[in-house]
Design an enzyme around this catalytic site. Structure first.
Site, short mmCIF file in Angstrom:
data_model
loop_
_atom_site.label_atom_id
_atom_site.label_comp_id
_atom_site.label_asym_id
_atom_site.label_seq_id
_atom_site.Cartn_x
_atom_site.Cartn_y
_atom_site.Cartn_z
N HIS A 1 9.56 6.39 -1.90
CA HIS A 1 8.71 6.14 -0.72
C HIS A 1 8.90 7.28 0.28
O HIS A 1 9.75 7.22 1.15
CB HIS A 1 9.07 4.79 -0.10
CG HIS A 1 8.09 4.32 0.93
ND1 HIS A 1 7.92 2.98 1.22
CD2 HIS A 1 7.23 4.98 1.74
CE1 HIS A 1 7.00 2.85 2.16
NE2 HIS A 1 6.57 4.05 2.50
N GLU B 1 0.45 3.33 -0.79
CA GLU B 1 0.86 2.35 0.24
C GLU B 1 -0.40 1.90 0.97
O GLU B 1 -0.93 2.61 1.82
CB GLU B 1 1.87 2.97 1.22
CG GLU B 1 2.46 1.91 2.15
CD GLU B 1 3.55 2.44 3.08
OE1 GLU B 1 3.63 3.66 3.30
OE2 GLU B 1 4.31 1.61 3.60
N ASP C 1 10.99 6.79 3.48
CA ASP C 1 9.71 6.54 4.18
C ASP C 1 9.49 7.65 5.21
O ASP C 1 8.94 7.41 6.29
CB ASP C 1 9.72 5.16 4.86
CG ASP C 1 8.31 4.72 5.29
OD1 ASP C 1 7.33 5.37 4.87
OD2 ASP C 1 8.20 3.74 6.04
ZN LIG Z 1 5.51 4.30 4.20
#
Ligand SMILES: [Zn+2]
Length: 395
Positions: free
Chosen positions: A65, A137, A282
């Site tokens: 991610h 996502e 992320d």
């Molecule tokens: Zn993300």
């Protein structure tokens, strides 16, 4: 041309079920050749790198991610952006990753997917991290739990649309973050399961029962546990309660100490164990750049003191580096380096069905190797046997 064997000597080598102190690992033609105490070199021309005893040799980390770094973002939809990301990630110990898109206008998602698909098809650039595939996502997420994903761009789950997106991506979408409670979602999840694409519950307001339905349809992963989802209530366990309870679900954690408090990271590790947690960053484009104003999916993001936020204070991705997440995780939970290797390398490799070639140090596997010093700072990183990063003082 004959390729030289590279030999890393004298540091602790972390194999699948053994740690070899003052060990040796050898690399040839992009693969791990051998490791142990007394490795027969068999090649007088070998390039030998002597390391301090206190250093650790671990498998390359896999980030499933990550949106961007060093000013580049997957949504920029250019080869240059993905090259920038692939080039900089070895500095933090990441040797392969899923280029992660975000919820934006459909045409922008399509461009990013097409670009990433072509980039992967063009083959890994030597000495950079490998783009293993794409993490989609959204856009099939809940408006109620959008977080930093722009609400206006959310689309109802639609299997035909997903098939089109997958085709545009040349089949390289490997993980999809989806809200199982939205109409049409379970059909998409079943299809993903059938095609060996990881279905991940995230940006979701699902109740406990709705998560279980998603799981039965084939969901096996949870996107950044705690962030962008219905939390745990003692009469409605929500996504968090279901994720903590069910072994079928592997959970991502952003271990920056900001997205989730250290105590809860510790509780999660106690409950899920080292085989059901995957550390992710992320990270967005501001990673490696420092404080300032940036863009995330067409929205202005302010980065200050390690925190990235939208104007209203919503957390907007992170700027954490993988090896920092590793240090935090050890500090928050007291876990071992072997536990860390599960959470950064083995678990994601198994989820993506590539454990036969990545995710651990074993003969025959890709020589994706990271050398860490005693403070877990990255000293050098090899991607398929090619040096991709070497700290200045080690040159
Ligand atoms: Zn993300």
């Amino acid at each position: 041309m004959l390729e030289k064997t590279i030999v890393l000597k004298n540091a602790s080598v972390y194999g699948e079920d053994q740690i070899i102190r003052q060990g040796t690992i050898t690399i040839l033609k992009g693969k791990i050749k051998d490791f142990g105490h007394d490795v027969h070199l068999g090649d007088k021309e070998a390039e030998v790198i002597e390391l301090p005893e206190t250093y650790h040799i671990v498998p390359g980390m896999i980030d499933v991610h990550i949106h961007g770094a060093a000013g580049a973002d997957t949504m920029d939809a250019t080869f240059e952006a993905l090259e920038t990301i692939a080039k900089i990630l070895p500095q933090e110990g990441t040797t392969s990753f899923l280029a992660t898109t975000m919820t934006q206008e459909q045409s922008k998602i399509e461009k990013a997917l097409e670009n990433a698909g072509l980039f992967i098809e063009a083959g890994q650039v030597e000495g950079t991290a490998e783009t293993l595939g794409i993490h989609l996502e959204g856009p099939f997420i809940s408006e109620k739990r959008a977080g930093a994903q722009p609400v206006g761009a959310i689309i109802k789950p639609d299997l035909e649309l997903f098939k089109q997106l997958q085709e545009l991506a040349s089949g390289h979408i490997k993980l999809v973050t989806i809200a199982p409670e939205i109409e049409g979602s379970l059909d998409v999840i079943s299809y993903l399961r059938e095609k060996n694409v990881v279905a991940s519950i995230g940006h979701s307001d699902a109740t406990y029962e709705e998560v279980v339905k998603g799981m039965k349809a084939g969901a096996s992963h949870v996107t950044h546990l705690y962030n962008g989802m219905r939390g745990l209530h003692h009469r409605e366990p929500g996504v968090v309660g279901a994720a903590l309870l069910h072994d079928e679900l592997t959970t991502e954690l952003i271990a920056d100490g900001i997205h989730v408090r250290p105590e809860l990271i510790s509780l999660t590790f106690k409950q899920k164990g080292n085989e059901k947690v995957v550390l992710v960053t992320d990270a967005m484009r501001a990673k490696c750049l420092g404080d300032g104003q940036y863009d995330l999916g067409g929205q202005e993001v302010t980065v200050q003191k390690e925190t990235a936020t939208l104007k209203d204070g919503t957390l907007a991705g992170s700027i954490i580096k993988m090896n920092t997440a590793v240090k935090n995780m050890m500090q928050f939970t007291g876990c071992s380096i072997s536990d860390i290797i599960q959470m950064t390398s083995a678990n994601p490799a198994k989820e993506l069905n590539i454990f036969d070639r990545k995710g651990s140090l074993a003969p025959g596997k890709d020589a994706d190797i990271v050398v860490l010093d005693e403070d877990f700072e990255v000293v050098m990183t090899f991607c398929k046997g090619k040096i991709a990063y070497r700290r200045d003082d080690e040159a």
